[in-house]
Design a protein around this motif. Sequence first.
Motif, PDB file in Angstrom:
ATOM      1  N   LEU A  27       0.845  -1.192   0.000  1.00 26.47           N
ATOM      2  CA  LEU A  27       0.000   0.000   0.000  1.00 26.47           C
ATOM      3  C   LEU A  27       0.882   1.244   0.000  1.00 26.47           C
ATOM      4  CD1 LEU A  27      -2.775  -1.026   2.534  1.00 26.47           C
ATOM      5  CD2 LEU A  27      -2.863  -1.107   0.042  1.00 26.47           C
ATOM      6  N   TYR A  31      -1.657   5.889   2.632  1.00 27.92           N
ATOM      7  CA  TYR A  31      -2.917   5.338   2.121  1.00 27.92           C
ATOM      8  C   TYR A  31      -3.975   5.338   3.222  1.00 27.92           C
ATOM      9  CZ  TYR A  31      -6.379   2.229   0.142  1.00 27.92           C
ATOM     10  OH  TYR A  31      -7.568   1.703  -0.319  1.00 27.92           O
ATOM     11  N   LYS A  32      -5.194   5.717   2.857  1.00 25.13           N
ATOM     12  CA  LYS A  32      -6.291   5.787   3.825  1.00 25.13           C
ATOM     13  C   LYS A  32      -7.609   5.453   3.135  1.00 25.13           C
ATOM     14  CE  LYS A  32      -6.032   8.986   6.897  1.00 25.13           C
ATOM     15  NZ  LYS A  32      -6.053  10.288   7.630  1.00 25.13           N
ATOM     16  N   VAL A  33      -8.423   4.635   3.802  1.00 29.29           N
ATOM     17  CA  VAL A  33      -9.756   4.294   3.304  1.00 29.29           C
ATOM     18  C   VAL A  33     -10.753   5.314   3.841  1.00 29.29           C
ATOM     19  CG1 VAL A  33     -11.618   2.598   3.385  1.00 29.29           C
ATOM     20  CG2 VAL A  33      -9.256   1.832   3.106  1.00 29.29           C
ATOM     21  N   TYR A  77      -7.849   4.836   8.202  1.00 22.96           N
ATOM     22  CA  TYR A  77      -9.169   5.134   7.646  1.00 22.96           C
ATOM     23  C   TYR A  77      -9.771   6.350   8.337  1.00 22.96           C
ATOM     24  CZ  TYR A  77     -11.106   3.131  11.930  1.00 22.96           C
ATOM     25  OH  TYR A  77     -11.424   2.887  13.238  1.00 22.96           O
ATOM     26  N   PRO A  96     -12.735   5.920  -5.746  1.00 25.89           N
ATOM     27  CA  PRO A  96     -11.730   4.929  -5.337  1.00 25.89           C
ATOM     28  C   PRO A  96     -11.441   5.020  -3.843  1.00 25.89           C
ATOM     29  CG  PRO A  96     -11.032   6.065  -7.330  1.00 25.89           C
ATOM     30  CD  PRO A  96     -12.243   6.801  -6.818  1.00 25.89           C
ATOM     31  N   ASN A  97     -11.158   3.848  -3.251  1.00 23.85           N
ATOM     32  CA  ASN A  97     -10.754   3.747  -1.847  1.00 23.85           C
ATOM     33  C   ASN A  97     -11.849   4.181  -0.870  1.00 23.85           C
ATOM     34  OD1 ASN A  97      -8.164   2.913  -2.759  1.00 23.85           O
ATOM     35  ND2 ASN A  97      -7.641   5.055  -3.098  1.00 23.85           N
ATOM     36  N   HIS A  98     -13.082   4.192  -1.339  1.00 25.60           N
ATOM     37  CA  HIS A  98     -14.229   4.429  -0.464  1.00 25.60           C
ATOM     38  C   HIS A  98     -14.878   3.098  -0.100  1.00 25.60           C
ATOM     39  CE1 HIS A  98     -13.804   8.636  -1.274  1.00 25.60           C
ATOM     40  NE2 HIS A  98     -14.971   8.958  -0.751  1.00 25.60           N
ATOM     41  N   PHE A 222     -16.633  -2.162  -0.845  1.00 28.35           N
ATOM     42  CA  PHE A 222     -15.608  -1.203  -1.239  1.00 28.35           C
ATOM     43  C   PHE A 222     -15.679  -0.918  -2.738  1.00 28.35           C
ATOM     44  CE2 PHE A 222     -14.024  -3.099   2.631  1.00 28.35           C
ATOM     45  CZ  PHE A 222     -13.439  -2.038   3.302  1.00 28.35           C
ATOM     46  N   THR A 226     -10.454  -0.244  -5.110  1.00 26.91           N
ATOM     47  CA  THR A 226      -9.741  -0.475  -3.856  1.00 26.91           C
ATOM     48  C   THR A 226      -8.723  -1.595  -4.047  1.00 26.91           C
ATOM     49  OG1 THR A 226     -11.720   0.161  -2.610  1.00 26.91           O
ATOM     50  CG2 THR A 226     -10.009  -1.047  -1.421  1.00 26.91           C
ATOM     51  N   VAL A 230      -5.988  -4.498   0.497  1.00 29.28           N
ATOM     52  CA  VAL A 230      -6.875  -4.014   1.556  1.00 29.28           C
ATOM     53  C   VAL A 230      -7.931  -5.064   1.884  1.00 29.28           C
ATOM     54  CG1 VAL A 230      -8.643  -2.287   2.109  1.00 29.28           C
ATOM     55  CG2 VAL A 230      -6.523  -1.584   0.973  1.00 29.28           C
TER      56      VAL A 230
END
Length: 256
Positions: A27, A31-33, A77, A96-98, A222, A226, A230
């Motif tokens: 990652l 990086y953060k969700v 996150y 993305p990444n949600h 997700f 993503t 993850v």
Amino acid sequence: MTVKPTRLIACLLLVVSFFAAQAHAELPAGYKVVLQTENFPPFNMADNNKNFARDENIQGVSTTIVREMFKRAAIDYTLTLRFPWSRIYDSTLENPNHGLFSTSMSDARKPLFKWVGPIASYDRVMLAAPDSKIGTMRDMAEASRYTIGSYKDSAVSQHLENAGLQPVNALRDPENIAKLLQGRIDLWATSDPVWRHHARQAGVTGLRTVLTFDKSNLYLAFNLDTPDEVITRLQAALEEMKGEGYGTCSKHPELC
């Protein structure tokens, strides 16, 4: 040359540790969700009963499980509770990444997201008012003769629509309590134990389950962009937690 068993085990552990470290390095830095949820008690809810909350002001069984999953998976996150459900659903589809929780995995939804779970389960039920003459029903065909209230864009409402029924959808599920008691709908299609929480909050007793028409698992969903890493880490953390009793009555009595 003969390799001693203890030395062989030590070498294998080094190899496993190396590859585990490599996997966790995949990652990108920072990086953060972006996680979102809604009021869906007792699974996820704002501690002030409002329709907006952040991070530590969000409670519930699923929230507790999700926090622990991210901690064990070492993934950063942010967490926000918003309204309405359709807003966070569309946001997760588009960005993305949600991710979002707690949600059901229907056949229609399955290809739209990447999934982790199940983190919990619930029953889909039809409720009648205390003084209603509607008795226990055998199936959805019997229910179709009545006016049914549900929650807009929820999995319960979508299930009814896919079965050919036409529910009268409210923007908030608790609104259906007043509609049921006032005779504006004959049945309330909702989730158990979710409806019990709403009824307690409204001070309403005597609602009756006249049909249980499905059982559903709840997941994190997700955005398709993503990283698989993850999903893999979170699922591994969840499986470890299940072995410790997370998601069971003994650890979460509010579910039972």
